[in-house]
Design a protein around this motif. Structure first.
Motif, PDB file in Angstrom:
ATOM      1  N   SER A 241       0.843  -1.195   0.000  1.00 50.31           N
ATOM      2  CA  SER A 241       0.000   0.000   0.000  1.00 50.31           C
ATOM      3  C   SER A 241       0.885   1.255   0.000  1.00 50.31           C
ATOM      4  CB  SER A 241      -0.959  -0.035   1.190  1.00 50.31           C
ATOM      5  OG  SER A 241      -1.952   0.961   1.072  1.00 50.31           O
ATOM      6  N   ALA A 242       0.783   2.103   1.031  1.00 47.77           N
ATOM      7  CA  ALA A 242       1.616   3.302   1.085  1.00 47.77           C
ATOM      8  C   ALA A 242       3.094   2.938   1.101  1.00 47.77           C
ATOM      9  CB  ALA A 242       1.271   4.130   2.321  1.00 47.77           C
ATOM     10  N   GLY A 243       3.425   1.781   1.686  1.00 51.82           N
ATOM     11  CA  GLY A 243       4.816   1.333   1.701  1.00 51.82           C
ATOM     12  C   GLY A 243       5.333   1.040   0.309  1.00 51.82           C
ATOM     13  N   ALA A 244       4.479   0.496  -0.559  1.00 53.13           N
ATOM     14  CA  ALA A 244       4.874   0.242  -1.950  1.00 53.13           C
ATOM     15  C   ALA A 244       5.115   1.558  -2.675  1.00 53.13           C
ATOM     16  CB  ALA A 244       3.785  -0.570  -2.651  1.00 53.13           C
ATOM     17  N   HIS A 245       4.221   2.513  -2.456  1.00 49.33           N
ATOM     18  CA  HIS A 245       4.348   3.835  -3.072  1.00 49.33           C
ATOM     19  C   HIS A 245       5.626   4.534  -2.606  1.00 49.33           C
ATOM     20  CE1 HIS A 245       3.611   8.245  -2.448  1.00 49.33           C
ATOM     21  NE2 HIS A 245       3.412   8.179  -3.755  1.00 49.33           N
ATOM     22  N   LEU A 246       5.842   4.569  -1.297  1.00 48.01           N
ATOM     23  CA  LEU A 246       6.979   5.305  -0.748  1.00 48.01           C
ATOM     24  C   LEU A 246       8.319   4.646  -1.066  1.00 48.01           C
ATOM     25  CD1 LEU A 246       5.508   6.307   2.723  1.00 48.01           C
ATOM     26  CD2 LEU A 246       5.942   7.824   0.779  1.00 48.01           C
ATOM     27  N   SER A 247       8.356   3.324  -1.037  1.00 45.46           N
ATOM     28  CA  SER A 247       9.625   2.639  -1.308  1.00 45.46           C
ATOM     29  C   SER A 247      10.064   2.861  -2.751  1.00 45.46           C
ATOM     30  CB  SER A 247       9.509   1.143  -1.002  1.00 45.46           C
ATOM     31  OG  SER A 247       8.503   0.524  -1.788  1.00 45.46           O
ATOM     32  N   LEU A 248       9.113   2.792  -3.691  1.00 43.04           N
ATOM     33  CA  LEU A 248       9.484   3.022  -5.090  1.00 43.04           C
ATOM     34  C   LEU A 248       9.779   4.494  -5.332  1.00 43.04           C
ATOM     35  CD1 LEU A 248       9.963   1.952  -7.886  1.00 43.04           C
ATOM     36  CD2 LEU A 248       7.507   2.148  -8.357  1.00 43.04           C
ATOM     37  N   LEU A 249       9.031   5.376  -4.675  1.00 49.53           N
ATOM     38  CA  LEU A 249       9.296   6.805  -4.814  1.00 49.53           C
ATOM     39  C   LEU A 249      10.708   7.129  -4.341  1.00 49.53           C
ATOM     40  CD1 LEU A 249       8.037   9.567  -5.563  1.00 49.53           C
ATOM     41  CD2 LEU A 249       7.344   9.781  -3.173  1.00 49.53           C
ATOM     42  N   TYR A 250      11.110   6.526  -3.214  1.00 52.43           N
ATOM     43  CA  TYR A 250      12.468   6.751  -2.712  1.00 52.43           C
ATOM     44  C   TYR A 250      13.510   6.261  -3.726  1.00 52.43           C
ATOM     45  CZ  TYR A 250      16.848   5.647  -0.455  1.00 52.43           C
ATOM     46  OH  TYR A 250      18.190   5.531  -0.185  1.00 52.43           O
ATOM     47  N   LEU A 251      13.315   5.056  -4.253  1.00 52.02           N
ATOM     48  CA  LEU A 251      14.268   4.515  -5.224  1.00 52.02           C
ATOM     49  C   LEU A 251      14.375   5.408  -6.450  1.00 52.02           C
ATOM     50  CD1 LEU A 251      13.470   0.678  -5.129  1.00 52.02           C
ATOM     51  CD2 LEU A 251      15.443   1.854  -4.140  1.00 52.02           C
ATOM     52  N   LEU A 252      13.225   5.817  -6.984  1.00 49.55           N
ATOM     53  CA  LEU A 252      13.239   6.642  -8.192  1.00 49.55           C
ATOM     54  C   LEU A 252      13.913   7.985  -7.932  1.00 49.55           C
ATOM     55  CD1 LEU A 252       9.647   5.927  -9.563  1.00 49.55           C
ATOM     56  CD2 LEU A 252      11.793   5.410 -10.742  1.00 49.55           C
ATOM     57  N   ARG A 253      13.534   8.638  -6.843  1.00 45.59           N
ATOM     58  CA  ARG A 253      14.099   9.958  -6.555  1.00 45.59           C
ATOM     59  C   ARG A 253      15.603   9.890  -6.328  1.00 45.59           C
ATOM     60  NH1 ARG A 253      10.703  14.080  -2.989  1.00 45.59           N
ATOM     61  NH2 ARG A 253       9.208  14.716  -4.577  1.00 45.59           N
ATOM     62  N   THR A 254      16.055   8.867  -5.616  1.00 44.29           N
ATOM     63  CA  THR A 254      17.488   8.749  -5.346  1.00 44.29           C
ATOM     64  C   THR A 254      18.258   8.436  -6.626  1.00 44.29           C
ATOM     65  OG1 THR A 254      16.930   7.890  -3.158  1.00 44.29           O
ATOM     66  CG2 THR A 254      19.203   7.661  -3.871  1.00 44.29           C
ATOM     67  N   CYS A 255      17.698   7.556  -7.444  1.00 48.89           N
ATOM     68  CA  CYS A 255      18.345   7.220  -8.726  1.00 48.89           C
ATOM     69  C   CYS A 255      18.365   8.428  -9.652  1.00 48.89           C
ATOM     70  CB  CYS A 255      17.623   6.056  -9.392  1.00 48.89           C
ATOM     71  SG  CYS A 255      17.812   4.471  -8.539  1.00 48.89           S
ATOM     72  N   ILE A 256      17.275   9.200  -9.671  1.00 50.18           N
ATOM     73  CA  ILE A 256      17.206  10.384 -10.513  1.00 50.18           C
ATOM     74  C   ILE A 256      18.245  11.414 -10.071  1.00 50.18           C
ATOM     75  CG2 ILE A 256      15.782  12.414 -11.039  1.00 50.18           C
ATOM     76  CD1 ILE A 256      13.354  10.500 -11.108  1.00 50.18           C
ATOM     77  N   THR A 257      18.320  11.646  -8.749  1.00 49.31           N
ATOM     78  CA  THR A 257      19.294  12.604  -8.227  1.00 49.31           C
ATOM     79  C   THR A 257      20.712  12.190  -8.587  1.00 49.31           C
ATOM     80  OG1 THR A 257      17.828  13.095  -6.369  1.00 49.31           O
ATOM     81  CG2 THR A 257      20.127  13.735  -6.142  1.00 49.31           C
ATOM     82  N   THR A 258      21.011  10.911  -8.411  1.00 51.07           N
ATOM     83  CA  THR A 258      22.344  10.398  -8.737  1.00 51.07           C
ATOM     84  C   THR A 258      22.642  10.572 -10.225  1.00 51.07           C
ATOM     85  OG1 THR A 258      22.217   8.767  -6.960  1.00 51.07           O
ATOM     86  CG2 THR A 258      23.822   8.360  -8.703  1.00 51.07           C
ATOM     87  N   ALA A 259      21.664  10.237 -11.079  1.00 54.37           N
ATOM     88  CA  ALA A 259      21.862  10.331 -12.527  1.00 54.37           C
ATOM     89  C   ALA A 259      22.069  11.775 -12.970  1.00 54.37           C
ATOM     90  CB  ALA A 259      20.665   9.719 -13.250  1.00 54.37           C
TER      91      ALA A 259
END
Length: 267
Positions: free
Chosen positions: A36-54
């Motif tokens: 639920s919210a954990g699925a949303h937040l965990s993927l959001l964290y991964l995407l944002r961190t990967c985007i920032t790094t890229a």
């Protein structure tokens, strides 16, 4: 990042190679799972961190174009290299969720405020769609950013969802899965549970002694795959044969009480 996604970062930082070895874990087989919210937040964290790094990597190479989805944050360390990510019944598109949650009694303005008044930027599906557009852009720097994000994400992505989920439409998982494939991720798997609500896989099923979700997750983590989980786009009930690897789940409540609870369950 928000305090909610920051909790994901803290959880991952806690999982060190040394800790995994101490408890008999495998540092090369770490799975991030959210419901639920954990699925949303965990993927959001991964995407944002990967985007920032890229973005910061491309800038260090002389790139100057800032994609519309770029996160204006200081350079961050790439997320721990995960074996896989599993999202269970996640609300991945917060803009589309506004009317759904409004009908459930959560006012649009409340949800919008929780999303920092920017639902698209806090929606994994929207971010992935933007990445897909950038990947096919004529701007080489934007295309390079998108490709790098795809390479930084876990190599195996899994989406589980109950077919009778009244809280988060099952289409959320389908749309995200298609978007991830469009980004070029080779291993995107879907599993849809027939006659399962938003809470069945995590609440009613374990209480009833039929913990199908846990069987699937254990098979996925311990064996690397589960036959049902690998059926991309299948609408069949997910699950593996109960056997030596299946956890023992005693029934905790009488069946009649569970059936009455399911009738009153709004999820």
């Amino acid at each position: 990042s928000s305090p909610r996604s920051h909790s994901v970062e803290l959880a991952l930082s806690f999982i060190s190679d040394q800790l995994l070895k101490e408890v008999g874990g495998d540092p090369d087989n770490v799975t991030l799972i959210g419901q639920s919210a954990g699925a949303h937040l965990s993927l959001l964290y991964l995407l944002r961190t990967c985007i920032t790094t890229a973005v910061h990597t491309v800038k260090s190479r002389g790139g100057s174009a800032a994609p519309s989805w770029a996160v204006s944050k200081p350079a961050a360390s790439p997320p721990r290299r995960l074996k896989r990510w599993v999202g269970i019944s996640g609300p991945y598109d917060m803009t589309a969720m506004l009317p759904v949650m409004h009908k459930k009694g959560l006012h649009r303005r409340l949800i919008t405020a929780l999303m920092g008044h920017d639902c698209p930027l806090n929606s994994p599906t929207h971010l992935v769609h933007s990445l897909v557009e950038s990947a096919s852009s004529n701007d080489p720097w934007r295309a390079s950013c998108a490709a790098m994000v795809a390479s930084l994400l876990p190599p195996s992505m899994h989406l589980f969802h109950g077919m009778e989920d009244a809280s988060v439409p099952v289409g959320m998982s389908r749309e995200l899965a298609d978007a991830l494939r469009g980004l070029g991720l080779a291993e995107v798997h879907e599993a849809y549970y027939e006659k399962k609500s938003h809470t069945d896989p995590i609440l009613e099923d374990p209480i009833s002694g039929r913990d199908v979700l846990m069987q699937d997750l254990l098979c996925l983590v311990m064996k690397g795959k589960a036959s049902a989980v690998n059926r991309q786009g299948s609408e069949d009930a997910a699950g593996v044969e109960a056997g030596a690897d299946a956890p023992y789940c005693p029934q905790l409540l009488p069946g009649v009480m569970l059936r009455l609870a399911k009738l009153a369950n709004p999820f």
